[in-house]
Design a protein around this motif. Structure first.
Motif, PDB file in Angstrom:
ATOM      1  N   VAL A 118       2.457  -6.767   3.014  1.00  0.00           N
ATOM      2  CA  VAL A 118       3.867  -6.034   4.230  1.00  0.00           C
ATOM      3  C   VAL A 118       4.280  -4.820   3.032  1.00  0.00           C
ATOM      4  N   TYR A 119       4.016  -3.013   3.568  1.00  0.00           N
ATOM      5  CA  TYR A 119       4.732  -2.674   3.313  1.00  0.00           C
ATOM      6  C   TYR A 119       5.726  -2.220   3.934  1.00  0.00           C
ATOM      7  N   GLY A 120       7.036  -2.229   3.436  1.00  0.00           N
ATOM      8  CA  GLY A 120       7.825  -1.764   3.924  1.00  0.00           C
ATOM      9  C   GLY A 120       9.343  -2.983   5.244  1.00  0.00           C
TER      10      GLY A 120
ATOM     11  N   ALA B  51       7.768  -1.204   9.056  1.00  0.00           N
ATOM     12  CA  ALA B  51       6.653  -2.600   8.368  1.00  0.00           C
ATOM     13  C   ALA B  51       4.888  -1.267   8.350  1.00  0.00           C
ATOM     14  N   VAL B  52       4.193  -1.982   6.742  1.00  0.00           N
ATOM     15  CA  VAL B  52       3.121  -1.599   7.506  1.00  0.00           C
ATOM     16  C   VAL B  52       1.980  -2.662   6.529  1.00  0.00           C
ATOM     17  N   HIS B  53       1.883  -3.898   8.358  1.00  0.00           N
ATOM     18  CA  HIS B  53       0.645  -4.940   7.476  1.00  0.00           C
ATOM     19  C   HIS B  53      -0.335  -3.779   6.604  1.00  0.00           C
ATOM     20  N   ALA B  54      -0.668  -3.804   5.672  1.00  0.00           N
ATOM     21  CA  ALA B  54      -2.036  -3.026   4.839  1.00  0.00           C
ATOM     22  C   ALA B  54      -2.934  -4.345   4.924  1.00  0.00           C
ATOM     23  N   LEU B  55      -2.375  -5.596   4.272  1.00  0.00           N
ATOM     24  CA  LEU B  55      -3.763  -6.537   4.429  1.00  0.00           C
ATOM     25  C   LEU B  55      -3.001  -8.039   5.327  1.00  0.00           C
TER      26      LEU B  55
ATOM     27  N   GLY C 289     -15.509   0.744   4.129  1.00  0.00           N
ATOM     28  CA  GLY C 289     -14.326   1.047   4.839  1.00  0.00           C
ATOM     29  C   GLY C 289     -12.829   2.582   4.887  1.00  0.00           C
ATOM     30  N   PRO C 290     -12.804   2.640   6.294  1.00  0.00           N
ATOM     31  CA  PRO C 290     -12.077   3.573   6.288  1.00  0.00           C
ATOM     32  C   PRO C 290     -10.357   3.526   6.101  1.00  0.00           C
ATOM     33  N   SER C 291     -10.085   4.849   5.325  1.00  0.00           N
ATOM     34  CA  SER C 291      -8.917   5.243   5.037  1.00  0.00           C
ATOM     35  C   SER C 291      -7.470   4.857   5.902  1.00  0.00           C
ATOM     36  N   GLY C 292      -7.045   4.163   4.827  1.00  0.00           N
ATOM     37  CA  GLY C 292      -5.774   3.391   4.940  1.00  0.00           C
ATOM     38  C   GLY C 292      -5.981   1.897   6.030  1.00  0.00           C
ATOM     39  N   SER C 293      -7.472   1.181   5.246  1.00  0.00           N
ATOM     40  CA  SER C 293      -7.877   0.309   5.414  1.00  0.00           C
ATOM     41  C   SER C 293      -7.432  -1.093   4.841  1.00  0.00           C
ATOM     42  N   GLY C 294      -7.341  -0.361   4.019  1.00  0.00           N
ATOM     43  CA  GLY C 294      -6.303  -1.278   2.837  1.00  0.00           C
ATOM     44  C   GLY C 294      -7.417  -1.809   1.465  1.00  0.00           C
ATOM     45  N   LYS C 295      -8.119  -1.179   1.532  1.00  0.00           N
ATOM     46  CA  LYS C 295      -8.784  -0.972  -0.125  1.00  0.00           C
ATOM     47  C   LYS C 295      -8.181  -1.226  -0.767  1.00  0.00           C
ATOM     48  N   SER C 296      -7.280  -0.143  -1.014  1.00  0.00           N
ATOM     49  CA  SER C 296      -6.993   0.226  -2.405  1.00  0.00           C
ATOM     50  C   SER C 296      -5.408  -0.850  -2.925  1.00  0.00           C
ATOM     51  N   THR C 297      -5.007  -1.264  -1.444  1.00  0.00           N
ATOM     52  CA  THR C 297      -4.304  -2.435  -1.549  1.00  0.00           C
ATOM     53  C   THR C 297      -5.148  -4.214  -2.128  1.00  0.00           C
ATOM     54  N   LEU C 298      -6.097  -3.970  -1.548  1.00  0.00           N
ATOM     55  CA  LEU C 298      -6.231  -5.441  -2.239  1.00  0.00           C
ATOM     56  C   LEU C 298      -7.259  -4.692  -3.739  1.00  0.00           C
TER      57      LEU C 298
HETATM   58  P1  ADP Z   1      -7.170   2.825   0.862  1.00  0.00           P
HETATM   59  O1  ADP Z   1      -7.237   2.479   0.098  1.00  0.00           O
HETATM   60  O2  ADP Z   1      -8.347   1.553   2.584  1.00  0.00           O
HETATM   61  O3  ADP Z   1      -7.330   4.006   2.109  1.00  0.00           O
HETATM   62  P2  ADP Z   1      -4.397   1.754   1.379  1.00  0.00           P
HETATM   63  O4  ADP Z   1      -4.676  -0.324   0.765  1.00  0.00           O
HETATM   64  O5  ADP Z   1      -4.146   2.669   0.692  1.00  0.00           O
HETATM   65  O6  ADP Z   1      -6.051   2.324   1.891  1.00  0.00           O
HETATM   66  O7  ADP Z   1      -3.518   1.704   2.839  1.00  0.00           O
HETATM   67  C1  ADP Z   1      -3.213   1.227   3.396  1.00  0.00           C
HETATM   68  C2  ADP Z   1      -1.841   0.749   4.268  1.00  0.00           C
HETATM   69  O8  ADP Z   1      -0.931   0.806   4.086  1.00  0.00           O
HETATM   70  C3  ADP Z   1      -2.269   2.586   4.310  1.00  0.00           C
HETATM   71  O9  ADP Z   1      -1.751   2.368   6.118  1.00  0.00           O
HETATM   72  C4  ADP Z   1      -0.702   3.025   3.601  1.00  0.00           C
HETATM   73  O10 ADP Z   1      -0.207   3.538   4.659  1.00  0.00           O
HETATM   74  C5  ADP Z   1      -0.079   1.307   3.592  1.00  0.00           C
HETATM   75  N1  ADP Z   1       0.827   2.003   1.957  1.00  0.00           N
HETATM   76  C6  ADP Z   1      -0.429   1.887   1.174  1.00  0.00           C
HETATM   77  N2  ADP Z   1       0.886   2.160   0.013  1.00  0.00           N
HETATM   78  C7  ADP Z   1       1.583   1.861   0.597  1.00  0.00           C
HETATM   79  C8  ADP Z   1       2.965   1.991   0.227  1.00  0.00           C
HETATM   80  N3  ADP Z   1       3.404   2.023  -1.489  1.00  0.00           N
HETATM   81  N4  ADP Z   1       3.992   1.961   0.961  1.00  0.00           N
HETATM   82  C9  ADP Z   1       3.845   2.100   2.518  1.00  0.00           C
HETATM   83  N5  ADP Z   1       2.942   1.932   2.747  1.00  0.00           N
HETATM   84  C10 ADP Z   1       1.502   1.784   1.879  1.00  0.00           C
END
Ligand code: ADP
Length: 235
Positions: free
Chosen positions: A5-7, A12-16, A33-42
């Protein structure tokens, strides 16, 4: 059961939202997965670049959550390679110095035979003393790939490694990454938007809205990947 969770509070954004997976040794796993789906976070959580809000990650038998920052650094040095979309090379170092940096930091040197072979494979044998500013984008990513592979880590993560490259260069880079799995038995997890590249993977995971919603195996062709992408974006 990874969550991130970010924030806090209303923003709050539930990224995963509870992702569980095993990464198979010596195989290529693609993540789509689509942009914003949580790939980078994972990828960042799996590579110990970030800490989860819930759940845990185990790399080479060690559970990451229990480690101090120093222990995480040492574990990353030995077991994890990371390839970024924007290369992340150090501008003042030559290609060769960038590549061996993880080993220099650890106070060791690459085995010469392996290193020369690696430089040949990534096509940098005649670019050893060039600095990043003297290299094309594709060559810079080749340096970054060699840097990720040089310590023969347990696992390499690549987050959209071709996202900043033209399609021909991107194709060459993807082939190089595929070959690292074939030639070195490198375990590789790669985020990609390229259906053809994903189709060469041993396993393809599809993320949507912070969850793994679909999975395809080694038999999936480009058409199957495209169909899955389409179905996911419709739901
Ligand atoms: P992807 O790689 O699939 O595009 P991300 O993992 O980058 O997805 O992001 C997943 C969600 O988390 C998005 O809604 C993004 O805006 C949010 N997010 C990513 N990094 C941060 C951060 N540092 N602070 C707040 N929100 C974030």
């Amino acid at each position: 059961d990874l969550s991130r969770v970010y924030g806090e509070g209303e923003t709050a954004v539930h990224a995963l939202r509870g992702v569980s997976l095993d990464v198979e040794r010596g195989k290529l796993t693609a993540v789509m997965g689509p942009s914003g789906s949580g790939k980078s976070t994972l990828m960042h959580l799996l590579a110990a670049l970030d800490r989860p809000t819930g759940g845990y990650v185990t790399v080479a038998g060690t559970r990451l959550g229990q480690l101090s920052d120093t222990e995480v650094t040492l574990l990353r040095r030995e077991h994890i390679g990371f390839i970024f979309q924007f290369f992340n090379l150090l501008p003042m170092l030559t290609a060769e110095e960038n590549i061996v940096l993880p080993l220099s930091l650890a106070g060791t040197k690459p085995d010469k035979g392996f290193f020369d072979d690696l430089l040949d494979k990534v096509g940098l044998a005649d670019r050893r003393s060039h600095r990043p500013s003297e290299l094309s984008g594709g060559q810079q990513q080749r340096v970054a790939i060699a840097r990720a592979l040089v310590s023969r880590p347990s696992v390499v993560f690549a987050d959209e490694p071709t996202g900043n490259l033209d399609s021909k260069t991107g194709g060459e880079i993807l082939e190089l990454l595929r070959n690292s799995v074939q030639d070195y038995g490198q375990t590789l997890v790669m985020v990609t938007h390229d259906a053809r590249a994903a189709a060469t993977a041993d396993r393809i995971l599809f993320l949507a809205d912070g969850l793994i919603v679909r999975e395809l195996g080694a038999d999936a062709d480009e058409h199957a990947v495209l169909t899955a992408i389409e179905e996911i974006s419709l739901t």
